[in-house]
Design an enzyme around this catalytic site. Structure first.
Site, short mmCIF file in Angstrom:
data_model
loop_
_atom_site.label_atom_id
_atom_site.label_comp_id
_atom_site.label_asym_id
_atom_site.label_seq_id
_atom_site.Cartn_x
_atom_site.Cartn_y
_atom_site.Cartn_z
CG MET A 287 45.94 36.22 27.49
SD MET A 287 47.64 35.85 27.65
CE MET A 287 47.49 34.10 27.23
N PRO B 163 18.90 66.84 83.86
CG PRO B 163 17.41 68.35 82.99
CD PRO B 163 18.34 67.30 82.45
CB ILE C 202 46.49 28.10 33.77
CG1 ILE C 202 46.67 26.77 34.52
CG2 ILE C 202 45.83 28.28 32.56
CD1 ILE C 202 45.08 26.30 34.91
N GLY D 40 47.55 36.91 38.08
CA GLY D 40 46.12 36.78 37.73
C GLY D 40 45.59 35.37 37.60
N GLY D 41 44.54 34.86 38.10
CA GLY D 41 44.08 33.61 37.75
C GLY D 41 44.81 32.56 38.56
CG ASP D 42 46.49 28.08 38.57
OD1 ASP D 42 46.02 27.64 39.59
OD2 ASP D 42 47.60 27.41 37.87
CG ASP E 91 51.35 39.37 36.54
OD1 ASP E 91 52.62 39.66 36.58
OD2 ASP E 91 51.16 38.30 36.09
N GLY F 63 35.86 39.39 33.57
CA GLY F 63 34.95 38.30 34.31
C GLY F 63 35.36 38.21 35.95
CB ALA G 21 40.44 33.60 33.19
CE LYS H 238 56.03 38.98 30.91
NZ LYS H 238 55.61 38.59 32.21
N PRO I 70 40.70 35.65 38.95
CG PRO I 70 38.27 35.28 38.44
CD PRO I 70 39.44 34.65 39.55
#
Length: 479
Positions: free
Chosen positions: A382, A43, A307, A302-304, A248, A411, A333, A270, A225
């Protein structure tokens, strides 16, 4: 996702705006930029809306809302101060299956207007789903600073030459690399200096002088990680360069979500108890196969990557087959999990050496012996399945059965748990708490510091006390 992100082509399409105040004017401005044919029902109208109507930019009807006006529009925006009117608009739109945005009312809206970074034709839209608009606006401010103005002219230039680029680079991978070179090379540099003619000339020269077919390569990338925020910037770039990603089992989905959407993803992890040797041979074969097809292959671990994976073996295989490779380190990790558990791996008062070791070994290999005395921290990868054997071995080597331990499950991830105990009870406590892989064991005086310094995730303590003789000041913490 609570909302499905979508960009609408509203050019020359009928759009209805209910309301003509300052709030409505802001929506009218956005719709005008998208080329919509805008009708306004209200309006009364503010001066800016009246000016638009007088200039012929919009059509304004000084009338109250009538649902019949919705019959010929694609989307409606309700921007009135009257909640009853806004609710009526939303109900009428829902009955007709027309998208409706009710300003500042996410519950009534079937469509929401995001915060926008405009580098036309490139547009970045940010939405909080109506939960916290200020967060979306703050993100827009940051992205405004990160998204340079030359992006828009580059996209316009690429759009103008799109057919020529597709003809010159019919292979998708080669074409993607050409676009990346536009972003990183002299064409973009010319646009930054506001020299569009030079930029176009450079693009045409690049199309005429095509480089030889680029050979494939492998990037061995550490994913960290689990927390996607721990992925390195170089790792992120690698994921966006990838044609193929071999990843992985322990790579988090949050990290994978950062990769190019059209990259081929192949799970090569794996499984516990599986045939690891045959799986590794398959990985070797896939790396060579895809690289020889001229693809950029990211081997995501995973991780480095070097390693306690088999990254070294993969590099040896690539070198033996003449495949170019690059290694992108990741946060391993031991470092990340300890940090997220509040455990300093070295400490002036307690530990000056650090040993990283796999809890299980290649068949025939022997575990390294550790001295009973000494200021040392040992981290075992592991180790869940091997915990009973590992604990017995370390005690047999001379470590006290009361040596502090911390077992870190998942972690850095949202479901992280840290179990604190001693060397003689950690295996039993892990079984009682149903700790599963992936988990990492820290052994040494510093492990007990995590009971006090923990800052992330859940912390669980076994019933036994930590060894005060190893770390005297932990007497109070253990009590």
């Amino acid at each position: 996702m609570n909302l499905f992100p979508l960009f609408l082509d509203l050019h020359d399409k009928a759009v209805l705006v209910i309301g003509a105040g300052l709030v409505a004017e802001r929506k009218i401005e956005l719709l005008s930029q998208a080329g919509a044919r805008i009708t306004v029902l209200a309006p009364e109208a503010c001066a800016a809306v009246r000016a638009r109507a007088q200039a012929g930019q919009i059509t304004w009807h000084a009338k109250a809302f009538d649902p019949a006006w919705l019959d010929a529009v694609w989307i409606v925006v309700a921007a009135t101060p009257d909640p009853d009117v806004n609710q009526a608009v939303a109900a009428a739109a829902a009955a007709r299956r027309i998208w409706c945005n009710v300003v500042d009312d996410a519950a009534l809206s079937s469509a929401q207007v995001p915060a926008i970074v405009d580098r036309s034709p490139v547009t970045v839209a940010i939405s909080s789903g109506g939960a916290a608009p200020i967060i979306a606006r703050r993100l827009r401010e940051r992205l405004e600073a990160l998204t340079e103005p030359a992006i828009g002219p580059l996209a316009t230039l690429a759009q103008r030459h799109r057919r020529a680029i597709r003809a010159a680079y019919p292979d998708l991978g080669a074409r993607r690399r050409f676009y990346e070179e536009l972003l990183d090379g002299p064409v973009m540099a010319a646009l930054r200096r506001n020299r569009p003619e030079r930029a176009e000339r450079l693009l045409n020269e690049a199309l005429q002088d095509q480089p030889a077919v680029r050979p494939g390569r492998v990037l061995l990338v550490g994913a960290g990680p689990g927390d996607a925020g721990l992925l390195t910037l170089r790792g992120l770039r690698a994921l966006n360069e990838a044609d193929v990603i071999l990843y992985d089992r322990l790579v988090s989905m949050d990290v994978l979500a950062l990769a190019r959407r059209d990259a081929q993803r192949i799970l090569v992890g794996k499984a516990p108890g599986g045939d690891h040797e045959n799986t590794q041979q398959r990985i070797h074969a896939l790396l060579v196969q895809h690289a020889r097809q001229g693809r950029c292959v990211v081997r995501l671990k995973g991780g480095d990557p070097l390693i306690y994976g088999r990254g070294g073996e993969e590099l040896e295989h690539l070198r033996a087959h003449g495949i170019a490779y690059e290694v992108v380190p990741g946060i391993t990790a031991a470092l990340a999990c300890a940090a997220y558990a509040g455990i300093p791996l070295t400490h002036r008062d307690h530990a000056s050496t650090l040993v990283l070791e796999a809890a299980h070994h290649k068949q025939g290999a022997q575990r390294n012996e550790c001295a009973a005395a000494g200021r040392s921290t040992r981290v075992y990868y592991m180790g869940v399945k091997e915990l009973p054997t590992l604990s017995r071995d370390l005690i047999a080597q001379g470590l006290k059965h009361t040596t502090p331990c911390a077992l870190i499950e998942n972690g850095s991830r949202t479901n992280q748990r840290v179990l604190h105990g001693n060397l003689d009870d950690i295996a039993t406590a892990a079984q009682q708490q149903a700790i599963t892989s992936p988990a990492l064991l820290i052994v040494g005086a510093v492990a007990a510091l995590g009971r006090q310094l923990s800052w992330f995730g859940e912390t669980i303590a076994s019933e036994h006390r930590v060894e005060a003789e190893i770390c005297p000041e932990l007497e109070v913490m253990a009590a």
